[in-house]
Design a protein around this motif. Sequence first.
Motif, PDB file in Angstrom:
ATOM      1  N   ALA A  74      51.553  42.669  32.848  1.00 46.15           N
ATOM      2  CA  ALA A  74      51.525  42.589  34.315  1.00 46.15           C
ATOM      3  C   ALA A  74      50.087  42.562  34.806  1.00 46.15           C
ATOM      4  O   ALA A  74      49.722  41.810  35.709  1.00 46.15           O
ATOM      5  CB  ALA A  74      52.271  43.772  34.919  1.00 46.15           C
ATOM      6  N   LYS A  75      49.243  43.385  34.177  1.00 45.37           N
ATOM      7  CA  LYS A  75      47.850  43.470  34.600  1.00 45.37           C
ATOM      8  C   LYS A  75      47.125  42.144  34.349  1.00 45.37           C
ATOM      9  O   LYS A  75      46.428  41.629  35.222  1.00 45.37           O
ATOM     10  CB  LYS A  75      47.163  44.614  33.842  1.00 45.37           C
ATOM     11  CG  LYS A  75      45.870  45.022  34.491  1.00 45.37           C
ATOM     12  CD  LYS A  75      44.717  45.036  33.552  1.00 45.37           C
ATOM     13  CE  LYS A  75      43.447  45.283  34.330  1.00 45.37           C
ATOM     14  NZ  LYS A  75      42.248  44.973  33.639  1.00 45.37           N
ATOM     15  N   VAL A  76      47.315  41.603  33.157  1.00 47.14           N
ATOM     16  CA  VAL A  76      46.617  40.354  32.815  1.00 47.14           C
ATOM     17  C   VAL A  76      47.122  39.206  33.706  1.00 47.14           C
ATOM     18  O   VAL A  76      46.343  38.361  34.148  1.00 47.14           O
ATOM     19  CB  VAL A  76      46.748  40.058  31.301  1.00 47.14           C
ATOM     20  CG1 VAL A  76      46.202  38.676  30.954  1.00 47.14           C
ATOM     21  CG2 VAL A  76      46.022  41.131  30.485  1.00 47.14           C
ATOM     22  N   ASP A  78      48.190  39.593  36.766  1.00 48.44           N
ATOM     23  CA  ASP A  78      47.554  39.803  38.078  1.00 48.44           C
ATOM     24  C   ASP A  78      46.199  39.123  38.116  1.00 48.44           C
ATOM     25  O   ASP A  78      45.814  38.526  39.122  1.00 48.44           O
ATOM     26  CB  ASP A  78      47.297  41.294  38.345  1.00 48.44           C
ATOM     27  CG  ASP A  78      48.537  42.058  38.772  1.00 48.44           C
ATOM     28  OD1 ASP A  78      49.589  41.444  38.984  1.00 48.44           O
ATOM     29  OD2 ASP A  78      48.429  43.304  38.879  1.00 48.44           O
ATOM     30  N   GLU A  79      45.444  39.237  37.024  1.00 44.46           N
ATOM     31  CA  GLU A  79      44.089  38.655  37.009  1.00 44.46           C
ATOM     32  C   GLU A  79      44.169  37.134  37.164  1.00 44.46           C
ATOM     33  O   GLU A  79      43.339  36.535  37.850  1.00 44.46           O
ATOM     34  CB  GLU A  79      43.324  39.019  35.735  1.00 44.46           C
ATOM     35  CG  GLU A  79      43.228  40.515  35.397  1.00 44.46           C
ATOM     36  CD  GLU A  79      42.568  41.401  36.449  1.00 44.46           C
ATOM     37  OE1 GLU A  79      42.231  40.917  37.533  1.00 44.46           O
ATOM     38  OE2 GLU A  79      42.411  42.612  36.170  1.00 44.46           O
ATOM     39  N   ALA A  80      45.167  36.518  36.544  1.00 40.29           N
ATOM     40  CA  ALA A  80      45.353  35.060  36.723  1.00 40.29           C
ATOM     41  C   ALA A  80      45.609  34.767  38.199  1.00 40.29           C
ATOM     42  O   ALA A  80      45.032  33.828  38.762  1.00 40.29           O
ATOM     43  CB  ALA A  80      46.514  34.562  35.874  1.00 40.29           C
ATOM     44  N   VAL A 132      35.920  49.274  34.385  1.00 42.36           N
ATOM     45  CA  VAL A 132      35.604  47.900  34.803  1.00 42.36           C
ATOM     46  C   VAL A 132      36.365  47.543  36.084  1.00 42.36           C
ATOM     47  O   VAL A 132      35.786  47.048  37.046  1.00 42.36           O
ATOM     48  CB  VAL A 132      35.878  46.895  33.657  1.00 42.36           C
ATOM     49  CG1 VAL A 132      35.653  45.465  34.126  1.00 42.36           C
ATOM     50  CG2 VAL A 132      34.984  47.221  32.453  1.00 42.36           C
ATOM     51  N   ASP A 133      37.667  47.827  36.106  1.00 44.43           N
ATOM     52  CA  ASP A 133      38.404  47.579  37.351  1.00 44.43           C
ATOM     53  C   ASP A 133      37.921  48.539  38.443  1.00 44.43           C
ATOM     54  O   ASP A 133      37.884  48.181  39.622  1.00 44.43           O
ATOM     55  CB  ASP A 133      39.916  47.679  37.130  1.00 44.43           C
ATOM     56  CG  ASP A 133      40.439  46.495  36.316  1.00 44.43           C
ATOM     57  OD1 ASP A 133      40.490  46.610  35.081  1.00 44.43           O
ATOM     58  OD2 ASP A 133      40.757  45.453  36.900  1.00 44.43           O
ATOM     59  N   GLY A 134      37.509  49.742  38.056  1.00 43.14           N
ATOM     60  CA  GLY A 134      36.967  50.706  39.024  1.00 43.14           C
ATOM     61  C   GLY A 134      35.688  50.183  39.660  1.00 43.14           C
ATOM     62  O   GLY A 134      35.508  50.257  40.880  1.00 43.14           O
ATOM     63  N   GLU A 161      45.815  45.363  44.043  1.00 39.15           N
ATOM     64  CA  GLU A 161      46.217  45.216  42.639  1.00 39.15           C
ATOM     65  C   GLU A 161      45.185  45.848  41.698  1.00 39.15           C
ATOM     66  O   GLU A 161      45.549  46.446  40.684  1.00 39.15           O
ATOM     67  CB  GLU A 161      46.464  43.735  42.328  1.00 39.15           C
ATOM     68  CG  GLU A 161      47.689  43.244  43.087  1.00 39.15           C
ATOM     69  CD  GLU A 161      48.027  41.772  42.916  1.00 39.15           C
ATOM     70  OE1 GLU A 161      49.112  41.384  43.348  1.00 39.15           O
ATOM     71  OE2 GLU A 161      47.207  41.004  42.369  1.00 39.15           O
ATOM     72  N   GLU A 162      43.910  45.739  42.061  1.00 42.00           N
ATOM     73  CA  GLU A 162      42.872  46.362  41.220  1.00 42.00           C
ATOM     74  C   GLU A 162      43.061  47.875  41.175  1.00 42.00           C
ATOM     75  O   GLU A 162      42.766  48.522  40.176  1.00 42.00           O
ATOM     76  CB  GLU A 162      41.464  46.056  41.736  1.00 42.00           C
ATOM     77  CG  GLU A 162      41.018  44.599  41.708  1.00 42.00           C
ATOM     78  CD  GLU A 162      41.046  43.941  40.347  1.00 42.00           C
ATOM     79  OE1 GLU A 162      41.335  44.603  39.340  1.00 42.00           O
ATOM     80  OE2 GLU A 162      40.808  42.720  40.286  1.00 42.00           O
ATOM     81  N   SER A 163      43.547  48.415  42.273  1.00 46.16           N
ATOM     82  CA  SER A 163      43.745  49.852  42.326  1.00 46.16           C
ATOM     83  C   SER A 163      44.855  50.270  41.338  1.00 46.16           C
ATOM     84  O   SER A 163      44.734  51.282  40.641  1.00 46.16           O
ATOM     85  CB  SER A 163      44.051  50.199  43.779  1.00 46.16           C
ATOM     86  OG  SER A 163      44.659  51.424  43.859  1.00 46.16           O
ATOM     87  N   PHE A 164      45.891  49.448  41.232  1.00 46.53           N
ATOM     88  CA  PHE A 164      46.917  49.676  40.201  1.00 46.53           C
ATOM     89  C   PHE A 164      46.288  49.570  38.799  1.00 46.53           C
ATOM     90  O   PHE A 164      46.559  50.385  37.910  1.00 46.53           O
ATOM     91  CB  PHE A 164      48.067  48.671  40.381  1.00 46.53           C
ATOM     92  CG  PHE A 164      48.866  48.386  39.143  1.00 46.53           C
ATOM     93  CD1 PHE A 164      49.724  49.348  38.617  1.00 46.53           C
ATOM     94  CD2 PHE A 164      48.772  47.158  38.490  1.00 46.53           C
ATOM     95  CE1 PHE A 164      50.465  49.095  37.457  1.00 46.53           C
ATOM     96  CE2 PHE A 164      49.498  46.896  37.336  1.00 46.53           C
ATOM     97  CZ  PHE A 164      50.344  47.863  36.822  1.00 46.53           C
ATOM     98  N   HIS A 165      45.415  48.592  38.608  1.00 48.34           N
ATOM     99  CA  HIS A 165      44.781  48.414  37.294  1.00 48.34           C
ATOM    100  C   HIS A 165      43.974  49.653  36.904  1.00 48.34           C
ATOM    101  O   HIS A 165      43.985  50.093  35.767  1.00 48.34           O
ATOM    102  CB  HIS A 165      43.835  47.195  37.308  1.00 48.34           C
ATOM    103  CG  HIS A 165      44.544  45.913  37.586  1.00 48.34           C
ATOM    104  ND1 HIS A 165      43.876  44.739  37.831  1.00 48.34           N
ATOM    105  CD2 HIS A 165      45.868  45.622  37.650  1.00 48.34           C
ATOM    106  CE1 HIS A 165      44.760  43.774  38.046  1.00 48.34           C
ATOM    107  NE2 HIS A 165      45.962  44.290  37.942  1.00 48.34           N
ATOM    108  N   GLN A 166      43.266  50.164  37.897  1.00 55.87           N
ATOM    109  CA  GLN A 166      42.405  51.318  37.604  1.00 55.87           C
ATOM    110  C   GLN A 166      43.255  52.528  37.226  1.00 55.87           C
ATOM    111  O   GLN A 166      42.971  53.229  36.272  1.00 55.87           O
ATOM    112  CB  GLN A 166      41.516  51.623  38.805  1.00 55.87           C
ATOM    113  CG  GLN A 166      40.262  52.359  38.392  1.00 55.87           C
ATOM    114  CD  GLN A 166      40.023  53.616  39.178  1.00 55.87           C
ATOM    115  OE1 GLN A 166      40.839  54.004  40.013  1.00 55.87           O
ATOM    116  NE2 GLN A 166      38.917  54.261  38.915  1.00 55.87           N
TER     117      GLN A 166
HETATM  118 FE   LIG Z   1      41.821  43.965  37.566  1.00 52.33          FE
END
Ligand SMILES: [Fe+2]
Length: 314
Positions: A74-76, A78-80, A132-134, A161-166
């Motif tokens: 899911a995270k990867v 999101d980046e796309a 990195v996402d942070g 979404e980055e906040s979910f990644h972090q």
């Molecule tokens: Fe991210």
Amino acid sequence: MTATLPEEDLEQHFEATIERDQRIEPRDWVPEGYRKTMIRQIAQHAHSEIIGMQPEGNWITRAPSLRRKAILLAKVQDEAGHGLYLYSAAATLGADRADLTDKLINGKQKYSSIFNYPTLTFADVGVVGWLVDGAAICNQVPLCRSSYGPYARAMIRICKEESFHQRQGFELLMTMMRGTEKQREMVQEAVNRWWWPSLMMFGPPDADSPNTAQSMAWKVKRHTNDELRQRFVDMSIPQAEALGVTFPDPDLKWNAERGHYDFGAVDWDEFKNVLKGNGPCNAQRVAHRRRAQEDGAWVREAASAHAAKKGSSA
Ligand SMILES: [Fe+2]
Ligand SMILES: [Fe+2]
């Protein structure tokens, strides 16, 4: 009919819009320098999202459980998605996505230096999410107020979404820290490798950042590189304490007078060297992206043939 206004009126309208803190939209006239700066920044950001899929994508097949695999997928993905919003934002300024991709795979446009470092263990997946996402969040939250409307709006969703990644990174590390001694060592070792490159994500020191003043005047950028770096350091230390890891910097200590943590000197030679293409994974990252582009050529051809056919039969 703004197109018929003389250039000085258009320029005045542009300056006044920025002054009032309103957004510049695709229909608005912009100075050539602003257009070029925005395209460069948005393209670099889009490229970073797409290249940034590789270091973690590398672990999808080896994730230790179905749950971790689903989260990482899911995270990867999101980046796309982030890359796609950003290429679309660049297109509103007249940039062509195929051309931007060509520039990326021919080394004419850059992406964040951080993605040229390898992900050696599964702990790296957690540390990349956390640090990195942070760092990306620190950089990007102020960009939600960037003067270019399509970029600012894309950034609002991206930041959520980055906040979910972090958080997923932090939760992964927390789980490992509650595990075996060996797992705790893996986490610490990964933190040691990623800490300094994460600080480099904010770009060169202010004194060495020639574009900052203009970007601040255009309200494309709201804080300088050094301000954001300091904010990231201050934010990360209590998180490291909660996790039970340390950062590899003997100069890190609270400075009551400044109200901030002091930290040691970043190795800017390493940063420049990685940007120049000599990081551990530069060649691999670009070669992989080039291969994906070539492998996808038939899909793009089929899609445009289909679109042309639909267009002619309508
Ligand atoms: Fe991210
Ligand atoms: Fe992202």
